[in-house]
Design a protein around this motif. Sequence first.
Motif, PDB file in Angstrom:
ATOM      1  N   PHE A   1      39.700 -12.126  -5.461  1.00 48.56           N
ATOM      2  CA  PHE A   1      40.277 -10.291  -5.247  1.00 48.56           C
ATOM      3  C   PHE A   1      39.551 -11.355  -3.845  1.00 48.56           C
ATOM      4  O   PHE A   1      38.997 -11.118  -3.457  1.00 48.56           O
ATOM      5  N   PHE A   2      40.909  -9.894  -2.688  1.00 50.60           N
ATOM      6  CA  PHE A   2      40.183 -10.070  -1.898  1.00 50.60           C
ATOM      7  C   PHE A   2      41.037  -8.618  -1.013  1.00 50.60           C
ATOM      8  O   PHE A   2      41.907  -7.751  -1.020  1.00 50.60           O
ATOM      9  N   SER A   3      40.100  -8.068   0.579  1.00 48.63           N
ATOM     10  CA  SER A   3      40.495  -7.117   0.553  1.00 48.63           C
ATOM     11  C   SER A   3      40.507  -6.626   1.757  1.00 48.63           C
ATOM     12  O   SER A   3      41.214  -5.697   2.543  1.00 48.63           O
ATOM     13  N   GLY A   4      40.682  -7.832   2.205  1.00 50.07           N
ATOM     14  CA  GLY A   4      41.341  -7.918   4.032  1.00 50.07           C
ATOM     15  C   GLY A   4      42.733  -7.623   4.442  1.00 50.07           C
ATOM     16  O   GLY A   4      42.204  -7.496   5.625  1.00 50.07           O
ATOM     17  N   VAL A   5      43.625  -7.002   3.377  1.00 49.86           N
ATOM     18  CA  VAL A   5      44.718  -6.750   4.689  1.00 49.86           C
ATOM     19  C   VAL A   5      44.786  -5.085   4.340  1.00 49.86           C
ATOM     20  O   VAL A   5      46.051  -4.614   4.425  1.00 49.86           O
ATOM     21  N   SER A   6      43.691  -4.243   3.901  1.00 48.24           N
ATOM     22  CA  SER A   6      44.215  -2.831   3.564  1.00 48.24           C
ATOM     23  C   SER A   6      43.993  -2.018   5.204  1.00 48.24           C
ATOM     24  O   SER A   6      44.534  -1.020   5.370  1.00 48.24           O
ATOM     25  N   LYS A   7      43.673  -3.155   5.847  1.00 50.76           N
ATOM     26  CA  LYS A   7      42.937  -1.890   7.152  1.00 50.76           C
ATOM     27  C   LYS A   7      44.155  -2.736   8.236  1.00 50.76           C
ATOM     28  O   LYS A   7      44.065  -4.268   8.397  1.00 50.76           O
ATOM     29  N   PRO A   8      44.417  -2.218   9.495  1.00 45.08           N
ATOM     30  CA  PRO A   8      45.574  -2.767  10.403  1.00 45.08           C
ATOM     31  C   PRO A   8      44.456  -3.717  11.766  1.00 45.08           C
ATOM     32  O   PRO A   8      43.595  -3.405  11.751  1.00 45.08           O
ATOM     33  N   ALA A   9      44.963  -5.094  11.748  1.00 46.05           N
ATOM     34  CA  ALA A   9      44.556  -6.039  12.373  1.00 46.05           C
ATOM     35  C   ALA A   9      44.712  -5.711  14.169  1.00 46.05           C
ATOM     36  O   ALA A   9      45.305  -4.616  14.215  1.00 46.05           O
ATOM     37  N   ASP A  10      43.476  -6.216  14.837  1.00 40.50           N
ATOM     38  CA  ASP A  10      43.482  -5.632  15.869  1.00 40.50           C
ATOM     39  C   ASP A  10      44.895  -6.355  16.503  1.00 40.50           C
ATOM     40  O   ASP A  10      44.617  -7.032  17.168  1.00 40.50           O
ATOM     41  N   THR A  11      45.819  -5.456  17.486  1.00 32.86           N
ATOM     42  CA  THR A  11      46.414  -5.856  18.311  1.00 32.86           C
ATOM     43  C   THR A  11      46.815  -5.545  19.710  1.00 32.86           C
ATOM     44  O   THR A  11      47.650  -6.251  21.245  1.00 32.86           O
ATOM     45  N   ALA A  12      45.834  -4.853  20.588  1.00 32.19           N
ATOM     46  CA  ALA A  12      45.535  -4.868  21.684  1.00 32.19           C
ATOM     47  C   ALA A  12      44.534  -5.459  22.970  1.00 32.19           C
ATOM     48  O   ALA A  12      44.127  -5.116  23.197  1.00 32.19           O
ATOM     49  N   ASN A  13      44.031  -6.476  22.059  1.00 29.60           N
ATOM     50  CA  ASN A  13      43.024  -7.053  22.722  1.00 29.60           C
ATOM     51  C   ASN A  13      43.599  -7.925  23.608  1.00 29.60           C
ATOM     52  O   ASN A  13      44.506  -8.520  23.146  1.00 29.60           O
ATOM     53  N   LYS A  14      42.922  -8.221  25.165  1.00 28.05           N
ATOM     54  CA  LYS A  14      43.428  -8.102  26.165  1.00 28.05           C
ATOM     55  C   LYS A  14      43.813  -9.773  25.966  1.00 28.05           C
ATOM     56  O   LYS A  14      44.951 -10.472  26.800  1.00 28.05           O
ATOM     57  N   ALA A  15      42.503 -10.530  24.885  1.00 29.45           N
ATOM     58  CA  ALA A  15      43.384 -12.297  25.420  1.00 29.45           C
ATOM     59  C   ALA A  15      44.460 -12.297  24.232  1.00 29.45           C
ATOM     60  O   ALA A  15      45.147 -13.136  24.066  1.00 29.45           O
ATOM     61  N   ASN A  16      45.411 -10.914  22.774  1.00 28.11           N
ATOM     62  CA  ASN A  16      45.720 -10.998  22.459  1.00 28.11           C
ATOM     63  C   ASN A  16      47.460 -10.997  23.592  1.00 28.11           C
ATOM     64  O   ASN A  16      47.493 -10.231  24.230  1.00 28.11           O
ATOM     65  N   LYS A  17      47.938 -11.431  23.913  1.00 27.29           N
ATOM     66  CA  LYS A  17      48.934 -12.299  25.223  1.00 27.29           C
ATOM     67  C   LYS A  17      50.668 -11.617  24.023  1.00 27.29           C
ATOM     68  O   LYS A  17      51.701 -11.270  25.097  1.00 27.29           O
ATOM     69  N   VAL A  18      50.757 -12.051  23.318  1.00 30.13           N
ATOM     70  CA  VAL A  18      52.467 -11.670  22.053  1.00 30.13           C
ATOM     71  C   VAL A  18      51.682 -10.187  21.436  1.00 30.13           C
ATOM     72  O   VAL A  18      52.978  -9.494  20.925  1.00 30.13           O
ATOM     73  N   GLY A  19      50.976  -9.543  21.251  1.00 29.24           N
ATOM     74  CA  GLY A  19      51.161  -7.936  21.156  1.00 29.24           C
ATOM     75  C   GLY A  19      50.982  -7.850  19.054  1.00 29.24           C
ATOM     76  O   GLY A  19      51.768  -7.449  18.983  1.00 29.24           O
ATOM     77  N   SER A  20      51.090  -9.564  18.678  1.00 28.54           N
ATOM     78  CA  SER A  20      50.612  -9.402  17.376  1.00 28.54           C
ATOM     79  C   SER A  20      49.974  -9.394  16.251  1.00 28.54           C
ATOM     80  O   SER A  20      48.646 -10.570  17.322  1.00 28.54           O
TER      81      SER A  20
END
Length: 237
Positions: free
Chosen positions: A74-93
């Motif tokens: 069991f794993f429930s970690g895909v139920s919520k959106p991941a952060d794509t707006a972090n400034k360190a994230n330069k590709v937006g995914s």
Amino acid sequence: MEYHKIEITSSNIMQGVSFLATVALLALASSFASAYDPSPLQDFCVAINDVKSAVFVNGKFCKDPTMVVANDFFFSGVSKPADTANKANKVGSNVTLVNVDILAGLNTLGISLARIDFEAYGLNPPHIHPRGTELLVVMEGTLLVGFVTSNPNKLFTKVLDKGDVFVFPIGLIHFQFNIGKTNAVAFASLNSQNPGLITIANAVFGSKPPINPDVLIKAFQLDKGVVEYLEKEFMSN
């Protein structure tokens, strides 16, 4: 005791060489066949790090079956959106991967899962999975996806909407790009418990230690200043 004389001829030699070549080819084919995730020989082999009470199977130890519980699968970690707006994230995914290191029950089952979240115009940059074919289904949004074959490098590309499915063959460079003005979500299944990931730009310009700039200048036909800038950018990530 009666002895029989064996006559050695060129025909005998050629037959022997042919037999040895056949054996060698079969052995090689067998090694290729076992290069990917093996078929399990038991119902499951939940991964465990305790070497004292485990059996070694394809990179992971097996938990004692009598100690296995439902949560091992069991794993429930895909139920919520991941952060794509972090400034360190330069590709937006952002990719939430569920492989054998995250979900121990996947060990020996030859499958893993990923959730991919995209902000508007976000990109999952060109990458490969060296050990797995990827099957992608779009849950929300519109994605431009594609992969490139080995030489002569033909591009196969398609615009996907909600509910569309696309497959990326094992080991080929592929990408997903959100061409919509809203966020997008996709799920991917891969036929390996640990498919691996090589992001092309990161591997080329962000390796540690770095690749000799002269190699990259000649390979990509870039100015030295551009290569040095790219290496600085990717090595800082």
